[in-house]
Design an enzyme around this catalytic site. Structure first.
Site, PDB file in Angstrom:
ATOM      1  N   SER A  49       0.804  -1.214  -0.242  1.00  0.00           N
ATOM      2  CA  SER A  49       0.007   0.071  -0.008  1.00  0.00           C
ATOM      3  C   SER A  49       0.957   1.305   0.061  1.00  0.00           C
ATOM      4  O   SER A  49       0.127   2.402  -0.616  1.00  0.00           O
ATOM      5  CB  SER A  49      -0.977  -0.052   1.185  1.00  0.00           C
ATOM      6  N   ASP A  88      -1.731   7.669   9.724  1.00  0.00           N
ATOM      7  CA  ASP A  88      -2.322   6.542  10.843  1.00  0.00           C
ATOM      8  C   ASP A  88      -1.299   5.829  11.590  1.00  0.00           C
ATOM      9  O   ASP A  88      -1.908   4.848  12.459  1.00  0.00           O
ATOM     10  CB  ASP A  88      -3.302   5.623   9.990  1.00  0.00           C
ATOM     11  N   HIS A 144       0.807   4.586   7.170  1.00  0.00           N
ATOM     12  CA  HIS A 144       0.740   5.039   5.955  1.00  0.00           C
ATOM     13  C   HIS A 144       1.199   6.692   5.638  1.00  0.00           C
ATOM     14  O   HIS A 144       1.153   7.224   6.901  1.00  0.00           O
ATOM     15  CB  HIS A 144      -0.662   4.977   5.355  1.00  0.00           C
TER      16      HIS A 144
END
Length: 228
Positions: A12, A181, A184
């Site tokens: 991600s 968070d 990320h």
């Protein structure tokens, strides 16, 4: 005309690297190499190296050929999930997986650059998961072990390593200001990644630095013979 192809393969942190909202590092990288290379995002959110190994043969053949110049391999954040968690991959298998990924890419004649996972901001991540009613699933001290393992693979195989774990530690900004968070990246975090990537390329693979790569089509004034 075949543009050189640069592939960004990761989880991600790579998939979201094209986010305009966070000035993603992949977006910045692609902009830097405009008219020099095609930058291809193969970020797969949530993937660890077990899953990456199964995905690579599904898209690598379509990229093979003389135009394949460079592969970034950016995994470890999910492998470093705590034992017992679904994404966890033991370090010994993580190392074997990375070596297998390297071998498959090198068979295509491409250069490889490894990218370590950055540190985790434990408090932010724990709070984020708590808001979802989930228990903690990873710790920065464990992620560091995977970063070190990747550095060692780079040394063993003579492959440049973008050491994000150290880059984030050395940043003048506290870690909490580099992430959304805890895991990320926000705009500042993406900038740290981008600058570390460019520095590594310019230092270890200078022939692939932007300034050394050919402009494949001339500027319009050259084509039209204009002397503005």
């Amino acid at each position: 005309v075949v543009y050189p192809r640069i592939v960004l393969f990761g989880d991600s942190l790579t998939e979201q690297g094209f986010s305009p909202d966070q000035s993603g590092w992949c977006l910045l990288f692609s902009d830097r190499y405009s008219r020099k290379a095609d930058v291809i995002n193969r970020g797969l959110s949530g993937y660890n190296t077990d899953l990456a190994l199964s995905a690579l043969p599904r898209f690598l053949p379509s990229l093979s050929g003389s135009g394949l110049a460079l592969f970034f391999v950016f995994f470890g954040a999910n492998d470093a999930a705590l034992p017992g968690k679904p994404q966890h991959v033991p370090i010994s298998r993580y190392v074997l997986n990375i070596k297998s990924i390297i071998a498959q890419i090198r068979e295509q004649g491409s250069e490889v650059v490894l990218v370590t996972p950055p540190p985790l901001e434990d408090n932010l991540w724990e709070g984020f998961l708590a808001g979802l009613g989930l228990p903690i699933d990873r710790r920065s001290e464990n992620t560091e072990k995977y970063a070190e393992a990747l550095r060692n693979v780079g040394k063993e195989h003579g492959i440049p390593v973008v050491d994000l774990f150290e880059a984030f530690r050395k940043s003048p900004h506290p870690l909490k200001d580099l992430v959304t968070d805890g895991l990320h990246l926000n705009r500042l975090g993406n900038r740290v990644v981008f600058e570390a990537v460019i520095q590594t390329l310019d230092t270890h693979l200078p022939h692939l630095s932007r300034d050394q790569m050919n402009l494949l089509f001339p500027y319009w004034m050259e084509v039209l013979g204009s002397k503005l």
